[in-house]
Motif scaffolding. Structure first.
Motif, mmCIF file in Angstrom:
data_model
loop_
_atom_site.group_PDB
_atom_site.id
_atom_site.type_symbol
_atom_site.label_atom_id
_atom_site.label_comp_id
_atom_site.label_asym_id
_atom_site.label_seq_id
_atom_site.Cartn_x
_atom_site.Cartn_y
_atom_site.Cartn_z
ATOM 1 N N ASN B 3 42.388 57.350 99.469
ATOM 2 C CA ASN B 3 41.185 56.635 99.033
ATOM 3 C C ASN B 3 40.435 55.957 100.175
ATOM 4 N N TRP B 21 31.959 62.648 98.751
ATOM 5 C CA TRP B 21 33.373 62.245 98.848
ATOM 6 C C TRP B 21 33.646 60.966 98.055
ATOM 7 N N SER B 24 33.624 59.651 92.094
ATOM 8 C CA SER B 24 34.804 60.128 91.369
ATOM 9 C C SER B 24 34.578 59.911 89.879
ATOM 10 N N SER B 27 34.567 56.333 88.677
ATOM 11 C CA SER B 27 33.566 55.391 89.176
ATOM 12 C C SER B 27 32.446 55.189 88.171
ATOM 13 N N GLN B 76 37.573 51.768 94.193
ATOM 14 C CA GLN B 76 38.400 52.977 94.159
ATOM 15 C C GLN B 76 38.521 53.666 95.506
ATOM 16 N N LYS B 77 37.408 53.785 96.221
ATOM 17 C CA LYS B 77 37.438 54.460 97.524
ATOM 18 C C LYS B 77 36.534 53.711 98.493
ATOM 19 N N SER B 99 33.151 53.085 96.099
ATOM 20 C CA SER B 99 33.024 53.397 94.668
ATOM 21 C C SER B 99 33.883 52.431 93.870
#
Lengths: 80, 140
Positions: B3, B21, B24, B27, B76-77, B99
């Motif tokens: 992540n 990237w 997701s 998100s 999340q990332k 995200s």
């Protein structure tokens, strides 16, 4: 012990090169290193500030330097 | 870490690939900060910027910031891409993308990442003016 010091940004211009070699006592600290460098390169003292990194981590003035450590002079950063 | 994505590159940064990237299915939104090279500093015309990095340490400091963002906010990332070398006016030196399920965390984490990057990551920029070059922030 002999150590190499990497220089970046304005520090590279002050040293006139990207790497300098210094002779330090075996129990030398970051404080000792900065003192020695400032004697040899007084323009370092005109910087807003500068840090020293040891093996890719910011070091504190009291940290001891070991032979073969990767030492770098980090003038004020300005990325982004 | 799956992540976190960190890149330090002499090549042009790809904004779309960063967005692809960071998105997701989990998100609810993404936050993207894109830095661009400005044509003036304090009223003086800037022609270009040169970026220099202490590469291994810059990458490890960027990884630390991304991990901190993941710990501090429910995001999340986290993605951080930074350029090196010579950039012209309007080019992109930095992209931050985050995200999250909800926008507050994404905005806050994105701001934290760019603010902290500017304070701790060993990257330096030199501004080229008509009357010479100046390393930014070097002198008081």
């Amino acid at each position: 012990m002999k150590i190499n010091v990497l220089a970046f940004g304005v520090a590279k211009e002050i040293f006139g090169t990207s790497q300098v070699s210094l002779e330090l006592t075996n129990d030398a600290t970051i404080y000792n290193l900065k003192y020695l460098l400032e004697q040899q390169y007084p323009r370092l003292k005109q910087l807003a500030s500068y840090m020293v990194a040891v093996n890719n981590e910011y070091a504190l003035p009291g940290d001891t330097i070991h032979e073969r450590d990767e030492i770098a002079i980090i003038p004020p950063v300005s990325g982004g | 870490m799956p992540n976190i994505q960190i890149l330090l590159s002499a090549e042009v940064l790809n904004i779309q690939s960063c967005i692809d990237w960071i998105m997701s299915p989990e998100s609810g939104g993404i936050d993207v900060f894109i830095g661009t090279v400005r044509n003036a500093t304090k009223g003086k015309t800037v022609f270009k910027l040169d970026f220099e990095a202490y590469e291994p340490m810059a990458i490890s400091e960027m990884e630390k910031i991304a991990k901190q963002a993941l710990e501090k906010w429910p995001v999340q990332k986290v993605l951080i891409h930074h350029r090196t070398g010579t950039l012209q006016i309007g080019e992109v030196p930095v992209i931050i993308a985050v995200s999250a399920a909800h926008r507050d965390a994404a905005f806050d984490a994105c701001r934290y990442v760019i603010d902290t990057l500017k304070q701790t990551v060993p990257i330096w920029k030199k501004e080229a003016f008509e009357d010479g070059d100046v390393w930014v922030a070097a002198h008081p």
